[in-house]
Design an enzyme around this catalytic site. Structure first.
Site, PDB file in Angstrom:
ATOM      1  N   CYS A   3      44.158  41.404  32.192  1.00 43.24           N
ATOM      2  CA  CYS A   3      44.933  42.365  32.328  1.00 43.24           C
ATOM      3  C   CYS A   3      45.622  41.863  33.854  1.00 43.24           C
ATOM      4  CB  CYS A   3      44.246  43.727  32.210  1.00 43.24           C
ATOM      5  SG  CYS A   3      43.084  44.248  33.270  1.00 43.24           S
ATOM      6  N   ASN A   6      42.466  43.498  36.416  1.00 39.72           N
ATOM      7  CA  ASN A   6      40.956  42.895  36.098  1.00 39.72           C
ATOM      8  C   ASN A   6      39.792  44.353  36.607  1.00 39.72           C
ATOM      9  OD1 ASN A   6      38.424  40.615  36.397  1.00 39.72           O
ATOM     10  ND2 ASN A   6      38.740  41.757  34.818  1.00 39.72           N
ATOM     11  N   CYS A   8      40.659  47.948  34.954  1.00 39.32           N
ATOM     12  CA  CYS A   8      40.614  48.825  33.973  1.00 39.32           C
ATOM     13  C   CYS A   8      40.453  48.384  32.444  1.00 39.32           C
ATOM     14  CB  CYS A   8      41.951  49.679  34.101  1.00 39.32           C
ATOM     15  SG  CYS A   8      42.264  50.817  35.631  1.00 39.32           S
ATOM     16  N   ARG A   9      41.576  47.529  31.992  1.00 36.36           N
ATOM     17  CA  ARG A   9      41.541  47.257  30.652  1.00 36.36           C
ATOM     18  C   ARG A   9      40.570  45.975  30.510  1.00 36.36           C
ATOM     19  NH1 ARG A   9      47.847  46.742  30.622  1.00 36.36           N
ATOM     20  NH2 ARG A   9      47.421  46.469  32.707  1.00 36.36           N
ATOM     21  N   SER A  10      40.738  44.860  30.976  1.00 34.40           N
ATOM     22  CA  SER A  10      40.065  43.780  30.650  1.00 34.40           C
ATOM     23  C   SER A  10      38.784  43.917  30.802  1.00 34.40           C
ATOM     24  CB  SER A  10      40.651  42.434  31.272  1.00 34.40           C
ATOM     25  OG  SER A  10      40.560  42.504  32.771  1.00 34.40           O
ATOM     26  N   ASP A 117      48.708  50.344  30.250  1.00 29.30           N
ATOM     27  CA  ASP A 117      48.106  50.389  31.493  1.00 29.30           C
ATOM     28  C   ASP A 117      47.810  52.022  31.913  1.00 29.30           C
ATOM     29  OD1 ASP A 117      47.482  50.440  34.293  1.00 29.30           O
ATOM     30  OD2 ASP A 117      49.322  49.210  34.930  1.00 29.30           O
TER      31      ASP A 117
HETATM   32  P1  4NP Z   1      44.390  46.887  34.753  1.00 32.18           P
HETATM   33  O1  4NP Z   1      44.800  48.148  35.351  1.00 32.18           O
HETATM   34  O2  4NP Z   1      45.352  46.077  34.694  1.00 32.18           O
HETATM   35  O3  4NP Z   1      43.907  47.504  33.270  1.00 32.18           O
HETATM   36  O4  4NP Z   1      43.031  46.655  35.407  1.00 32.18           O
HETATM   37  C1  4NP Z   1      45.540  48.298  36.634  1.00 32.18           C
HETATM   38  C2  4NP Z   1      44.658  48.168  37.964  1.00 32.18           C
HETATM   39  C3  4NP Z   1      45.235  48.330  39.120  1.00 32.18           C
HETATM   40  C4  4NP Z   1      46.647  48.407  39.136  1.00 32.18           C
HETATM   41  C5  4NP Z   1      47.518  48.207  38.269  1.00 32.18           C
HETATM   42  C6  4NP Z   1      46.643  48.367  36.787  1.00 32.18           C
HETATM   43  N1  4NP Z   1      47.243  48.492  40.569  1.00 32.18           N
HETATM   44  O5  4NP Z   1      48.419  48.606  40.446  1.00 32.18           O
HETATM   45  O6  4NP Z   1      46.405  48.491  41.403  1.00 32.18           O
END
Ligand code: 4NP
Length: 146
Positions: A3, A6, A8-10, A117
């Protein structure tokens, strides 16, 4: 499983797929296309939703996707189209490019759907992404054992 951050989703996708292929010698890992959160634990909301379903992802630490991942893994699942494009930009061969897929094409073939997201939303978003990831990982687990 890849993602953006790294966190939340992955990490959730890594934990869920590991739980489904636990007894088989399959390497499952996750990474982010951005490096902002390298070394961090998963987001508290991801840890919590995983725990609700009996999966502990709290020991995971974020890392950035690297070109080496094309050598070390057979399939690279992107959570959304932006991640997908970022990964493809790092691929230097057709063989590497062919390893990259959108995760939800496992459960919705050809539809190019995205795992949204959830970072800026509320807790409910994490239940939604859990369900999307869980169904896709069921398909993967069946596929790699048949
Ligand atoms: P992820 O979610 O890609 O699923 O880990 C996010 C985590 C952090 C951010 C964006 C999406 N950020 O903008 O910091």
């Amino acid at each position: 499983m890849v993602c953006l951050g790294n966190i939340c989703r992955s990490p959730l996708a890594e934990g869920v797929l590991k739980s489904k292929v636990a007894s088989r010698s399959i390497l499952v890992d996750s990474a982010g296309t951005a490096a902002y959160h390298v070394g961090n634990s998963p987001d508290k909301r991801s840890i919590q939703i995983a725990k609700t379903y009996g999966i502990d992802i709290s020991e995971q630490r974020a890392r950035a996707f690297s070109k080496d991942d094309f050598e070390n893994f057979d399939i690279i699942y992107a959570m959304d189209r932006s991640n997908y494009n970022n990964i493809l930009r790092l691929a230097s061969s057709v063989a590497s490019k062919n390893k990259v897929q959108l995760l939800l094409n496992e459960s919705f073939p050809g539809e190019d759907r995205e795992v949204p997201d959830p970072y800026y939303g509320g807790k409910e978003g994490f239940e939604t992404i859990y369900q999307l990831i869980d169904t896709a990982c069921d398909r993967i687990a069946v596929k790699i054992t048949t």
